[in-house]
Design a protein around this motif. Structure first.
Motif, PDB file in Angstrom:
ATOM      1  N   ASN A 220     -17.450   4.320  14.061  1.00 17.28           N
ATOM      2  CA  ASN A 220     -16.344   3.567  13.469  1.00 17.28           C
ATOM      3  C   ASN A 220     -16.594   3.276  11.997  1.00 17.28           C
ATOM      4  O   ASN A 220     -15.663   3.315  11.179  1.00 17.28           O
ATOM      5  CB  ASN A 220     -16.143   2.246  14.232  1.00 17.28           C
ATOM      6  N   ARG A 221     -17.838   2.992  11.667  1.00 14.75           N
ATOM      7  CA  ARG A 221     -18.155   2.755  10.256  1.00 14.75           C
ATOM      8  C   ARG A 221     -17.946   4.027   9.429  1.00 14.75           C
ATOM      9  O   ARG A 221     -17.486   3.961   8.289  1.00 14.75           O
ATOM     10  CB  ARG A 221     -19.593   2.262  10.125  1.00 14.75           C
ATOM     11  N   GLY A 222     -18.279   5.168  10.011  1.00 16.61           N
ATOM     12  CA  GLY A 222     -18.040   6.433   9.315  1.00 16.61           C
ATOM     13  C   GLY A 222     -16.549   6.665   9.082  1.00 16.61           C
ATOM     14  O   GLY A 222     -16.140   7.091   7.995  1.00 16.61           O
ATOM     15  N   TYR A 223     -15.751   6.373  10.111  1.00 13.97           N
ATOM     16  CA  TYR A 223     -14.303   6.503   9.952  1.00 13.97           C
ATOM     17  C   TYR A 223     -13.795   5.549   8.869  1.00 13.97           C
ATOM     18  O   TYR A 223     -12.901   5.900   8.090  1.00 13.97           O
ATOM     19  CB  TYR A 223     -13.596   6.209  11.263  1.00 13.97           C
ATOM     20  N   ALA A 224     -14.347   4.342   8.836  1.00 13.98           N
ATOM     21  CA  ALA A 224     -13.919   3.363   7.830  1.00 13.98           C
ATOM     22  C   ALA A 224     -14.204   3.891   6.427  1.00 13.98           C
ATOM     23  O   ALA A 224     -13.361   3.770   5.524  1.00 13.98           O
ATOM     24  CB  ALA A 224     -14.630   2.032   8.058  1.00 13.98           C
ATOM     25  N   MET A 225     -15.374   4.492   6.219  1.00 11.17           N
ATOM     26  CA  MET A 225     -15.697   5.031   4.904  1.00 11.17           C
ATOM     27  C   MET A 225     -14.745   6.161   4.518  1.00 11.17           C
ATOM     28  O   MET A 225     -14.372   6.316   3.347  1.00 11.17           O
ATOM     29  CB  MET A 225     -17.146   5.533   4.893  1.00 11.17           C
ATOM     30  N   GLN A 226     -14.328   6.951   5.500  1.00  7.44           N
ATOM     31  CA  GLN A 226     -13.368   8.018   5.215  1.00  7.44           C
ATOM     32  C   GLN A 226     -12.038   7.440   4.732  1.00  7.44           C
ATOM     33  O   GLN A 226     -11.449   7.917   3.753  1.00  7.44           O
ATOM     34  CB  GLN A 226     -13.149   8.871   6.457  1.00  7.44           C
ATOM     35  N   TRP A 227     -11.550   6.398   5.438  1.00 11.58           N
ATOM     36  CA  TRP A 227     -10.275   5.792   5.034  1.00 11.58           C
ATOM     37  C   TRP A 227     -10.386   5.151   3.655  1.00 11.58           C
ATOM     38  O   TRP A 227      -9.450   5.249   2.839  1.00 11.58           O
ATOM     39  CB  TRP A 227      -9.824   4.761   6.073  1.00 11.58           C
ATOM     40  N   PHE A 228     -11.503   4.504   3.374  1.00 14.58           N
ATOM     41  CA  PHE A 228     -11.677   3.915   2.041  1.00 14.58           C
ATOM     42  C   PHE A 228     -11.755   5.015   0.981  1.00 14.58           C
ATOM     43  O   PHE A 228     -11.302   4.829  -0.162  1.00 14.58           O
ATOM     44  CB  PHE A 228     -12.931   3.042   1.999  1.00 14.58           C
ATOM     45  N   GLY A 229     -12.334   6.160   1.336  1.00 15.67           N
ATOM     46  CA  GLY A 229     -12.368   7.286   0.411  1.00 15.67           C
ATOM     47  C   GLY A 229     -10.961   7.795   0.107  1.00 15.67           C
ATOM     48  O   GLY A 229     -10.631   8.104  -1.052  1.00 15.67           O
ATOM     49  N   PHE A 230     -10.125   7.886   1.141  1.00 17.82           N
ATOM     50  CA  PHE A 230      -8.735   8.294   0.924  1.00 17.82           C
ATOM     51  C   PHE A 230      -8.015   7.286   0.033  1.00 17.82           C
ATOM     52  O   PHE A 230      -7.199   7.663  -0.824  1.00 17.82           O
ATOM     53  CB  PHE A 230      -8.002   8.419   2.261  1.00 17.82           C
ATOM     54  N   ALA A 231      -8.313   5.987   0.235  1.00 16.69           N
ATOM     55  CA  ALA A 231      -7.693   4.959  -0.602  1.00 16.69           C
ATOM     56  C   ALA A 231      -8.115   5.120  -2.055  1.00 16.69           C
ATOM     57  O   ALA A 231      -7.304   4.936  -2.980  1.00 16.69           O
ATOM     58  CB  ALA A 231      -8.068   3.567  -0.086  1.00 16.69           C
ATOM     59  N   LEU A 232      -9.379   5.480  -2.272  1.00 17.58           N
ATOM     60  CA  LEU A 232      -9.865   5.689  -3.644  1.00 17.58           C
ATOM     61  C   LEU A 232      -9.174   6.890  -4.293  1.00 17.58           C
ATOM     62  O   LEU A 232      -8.800   6.846  -5.472  1.00 17.58           O
ATOM     63  CB  LEU A 232     -11.380   5.893  -3.628  1.00 17.58           C
ATOM     64  N   ILE A 233      -8.986   7.954  -3.516  1.00 19.41           N
ATOM     65  CA  ILE A 233      -8.273   9.127  -4.040  1.00 19.41           C
ATOM     66  C   ILE A 233      -6.837   8.754  -4.412  1.00 19.41           C
ATOM     67  O   ILE A 233      -6.319   9.151  -5.473  1.00 19.41           O
ATOM     68  CB  ILE A 233      -8.287  10.264  -3.002  1.00 19.41           C
ATOM     69  N   ALA A 234      -6.187   7.977  -3.533  1.00 21.38           N
ATOM     70  CA  ALA A 234      -4.813   7.544  -3.821  1.00 21.38           C
ATOM     71  C   ALA A 234      -4.767   6.667  -5.068  1.00 21.38           C
ATOM     72  O   ALA A 234      -3.830   6.744  -5.870  1.00 21.38           O
ATOM     73  CB  ALA A 234      -4.242   6.797  -2.615  1.00 21.38           C
ATOM     74  N   LEU A 235      -5.797   5.822  -5.249  1.00 22.59           N
ATOM     75  CA  LEU A 235      -5.856   4.973  -6.446  1.00 22.59           C
ATOM     76  C   LEU A 235      -5.990   5.819  -7.708  1.00 22.59           C
ATOM     77  O   LEU A 235      -5.319   5.561  -8.723  1.00 22.59           O
ATOM     78  CB  LEU A 235      -7.026   3.999  -6.328  1.00 22.59           C
ATOM     79  N   CYS A 236      -6.849   6.821  -7.656  1.00 19.06           N
ATOM     80  CA  CYS A 236      -7.010   7.698  -8.828  1.00 19.06           C
ATOM     81  C   CYS A 236      -5.702   8.421  -9.150  1.00 19.06           C
ATOM     82  O   CYS A 236      -5.314   8.551 -10.320  1.00 19.06           O
ATOM     83  CB  CYS A 236      -8.123   8.712  -8.570  1.00 19.06           C
ATOM     84  N   ALA A 237      -5.021   8.888  -8.084  1.00 23.02           N
ATOM     85  CA  ALA A 237      -3.740   9.558  -8.310  1.00 23.02           C
ATOM     86  C   ALA A 237      -2.713   8.579  -8.886  1.00 23.02           C
ATOM     87  O   ALA A 237      -1.922   8.948  -9.767  1.00 23.02           O
ATOM     88  CB  ALA A 237      -3.227  10.153  -7.000  1.00 23.02           C
ATOM     89  N   TRP A 238      -2.733   7.340  -8.402  1.00 25.02           N
ATOM     90  CA  TRP A 238      -1.800   6.316  -8.907  1.00 25.02           C
ATOM     91  C   TRP A 238      -2.038   6.065 -10.401  1.00 25.02           C
ATOM     92  O   TRP A 238      -1.084   5.999 -11.184  1.00 25.02           O
ATOM     93  CB  TRP A 238      -1.989   5.032  -8.118  1.00 25.02           C
ATOM     94  N   ILE A 239      -3.300   5.967 -10.777  1.00 24.41           N
ATOM     95  CA  ILE A 239      -3.627   5.748 -12.196  1.00 24.41           C
ATOM     96  C   ILE A 239      -3.171   6.928 -13.041  1.00 24.41           C
ATOM     97  O   ILE A 239      -2.620   6.764 -14.144  1.00 24.41           O
ATOM     98  CB  ILE A 239      -5.141   5.498 -12.358  1.00 24.41           C
ATOM     99  N   GLY A 240      -3.367   8.137 -12.520  1.00 23.49           N
ATOM    100  CA  GLY A 240      -2.959   9.322 -13.265  1.00 23.49           C
ATOM    101  C   GLY A 240      -1.451   9.378 -13.473  1.00 23.49           C
ATOM    102  O   GLY A 240      -0.973   9.661 -14.584  1.00 23.49           O
TER     103      GLY A 240
END
Length: 256
Positions: A220-240
Motif C-alpha cells: 500500500n505504501r508503494g501504491y501511495a508513492m505512485q499516486w504522489f508521483g502522478f500528482a507531482l507530474i500533474a503539478l509540473c504540467a500545471w506549472i508549464g
C-alpha cells in the motif's frame, strides 16, 4: 483579442482546471493508500501480539473481555448445531468451499447461557451436491481457538441474508456470503458475544488451517508513492501550462 487567442485562453484554462482536479484526485488516492497501509500495519501488530500471549482460560465475562484479538482462548460449553450457518465462496488453496459457523453456548461462570459464534472449519464444495457439514458433537465440549473481532467479510455484489427465524424448520443449514453476529443473534434470539472464535482444537473432519488477513502494508505504501508521483507530474504540467498562458497573456510592445 483575436478569436484564436480567446480559444487558446479557454483551452489553457480548461487544462489548468483539469490538471488541478487530477492533482487533488492523485493526492487523495495516495493518502487513502497510506491509510490502508496504517490499518494493515496495526492489524499485523495485533496478530503478532495476540499470538505471543499464552492461551487464556475463559470462564467469566471479564476474562473474555481481556482476551486480545488473535489470542488463543479455551472455552467450555455445548454446540447449537441447529443454528449452523454456511459461509459461501470461502476458498482453500484454490479449492471452492464453505466455512462452517456454529454458535457455542458457554456454561461456565458469568458466561453461562450466552454463546459465541465459532468458525468450526472449512468444508469442500462437492460439484452438483448440496453442502453437508458434519454434525457438531453433542454434549459438553472443550474447544480452543483464536479470538477474532468479527467474521471476515468478502466483497458482495448482491445481498444474502439469513431466514427470518432460526433454526430453519427444514433443518437445512442456510448458506450466505457474509454473516454478522448481530444478525444471527437477532434471527435466532440467542444472546451472542460480540466476538468470534476461529476453532483450532480439537481436530475435526473440517480443515482449520485459517488464512491470515492481507497485511502487506508495504504494498500500500508503494501504491501511495505512485499516486504522489502522478500528482507531482500533474503539478509540473500545471506549472508549464500556467507559464505559457501567462506569457501569451502579456501585452506585446512594438519598437518604434
Amino acid at each position: 483579442m483575436s478569436s484564436n487567442t480567446r480559444f487558446s485562453s479557454r483551452r489553457s484554462l480548461l487544462a489548468l482546471v483539469s490538471l488541478g482536479l487530477l492533482m487533488i484526485l492523485f493526492v487523495s488516492l495516495g493518502r487513502w493508500q497510506l491509510g490502508r497501509a496504517q490499518e494493515r500495519q496495526t492489524l499485523a501488530q495485533q496478530i503478532e501480539q495476540g499470538r505471543r500471549q499464552a492461551p487464556l482460560q475463559v470462564d467469566s465475562q471479564a476474562a473474555l473481555d481481556r482476551g486480545a484479538l488473535w489470542q488463543t482462548v479455551a472455552l467450555h460449553g455445548s454446540w447449537r448445531g441447529d443454528l449452523t450457518v454456511l459461509l459461501d465462496n470461502r476458498n482453500f488453496k484454490g479449492r471452492p468451499g464453505y466455512w462452517v459457523a456454529t454458535p457455542f453456548v458457554l456454561d461456565q461462570g458469568t458466561l453461562a447461557g450466552s454463546a459465541i459464534l465459532v468458525l468450526r472449519g472449512w468444508l469442500a464444495r462437492q460439484p452438483g451436491q448440496p453442502p453437508r457439514p458434519p454434525a457438531a458433537p453433542a454434549g459438553p465440549q472443550a474447544i480452543e481457538g483464536e479470538l477474532l473481532e468479527r467474521v471476515p467479510r468478502l466483497f458482495e455484489l448482491g445481498e444474502s441474508s439469513l431466514p427470518r427465524s432460526l433454526p430453519d424448520p427444514s433443518g437445512v443449514a442456510p448458506v450466505v456470503q457474509n454473516l454478522t453476529v448481530s444478525e444471527l443473534s437477532e434471527r435466532s434470539a440467542l444472546p451472542l458475544q460480540p466476538r468470534v472464535l476461529a476453532q483450532t482444537k480439537p481436530a475435526t473432519e473440517l480443515l482449520t488451517d485459517w488464512p491470515d488477513p492481507n497485511i502487506d502494508f508495504e504494498k500500500n505504501r508503494g501504491y501511495a508513492m505512485q499516486w504522489f508521483g502522478f500528482a507531482l507530474i500533474a503539478l509540473c504540467a500545471w506549472i508549464g501550462v500556467a507559464w505559457k498562458w501567462l506569457r501569451r497573456s502579456r501585452p506585446t510592445t512594438r519598437k518604434t
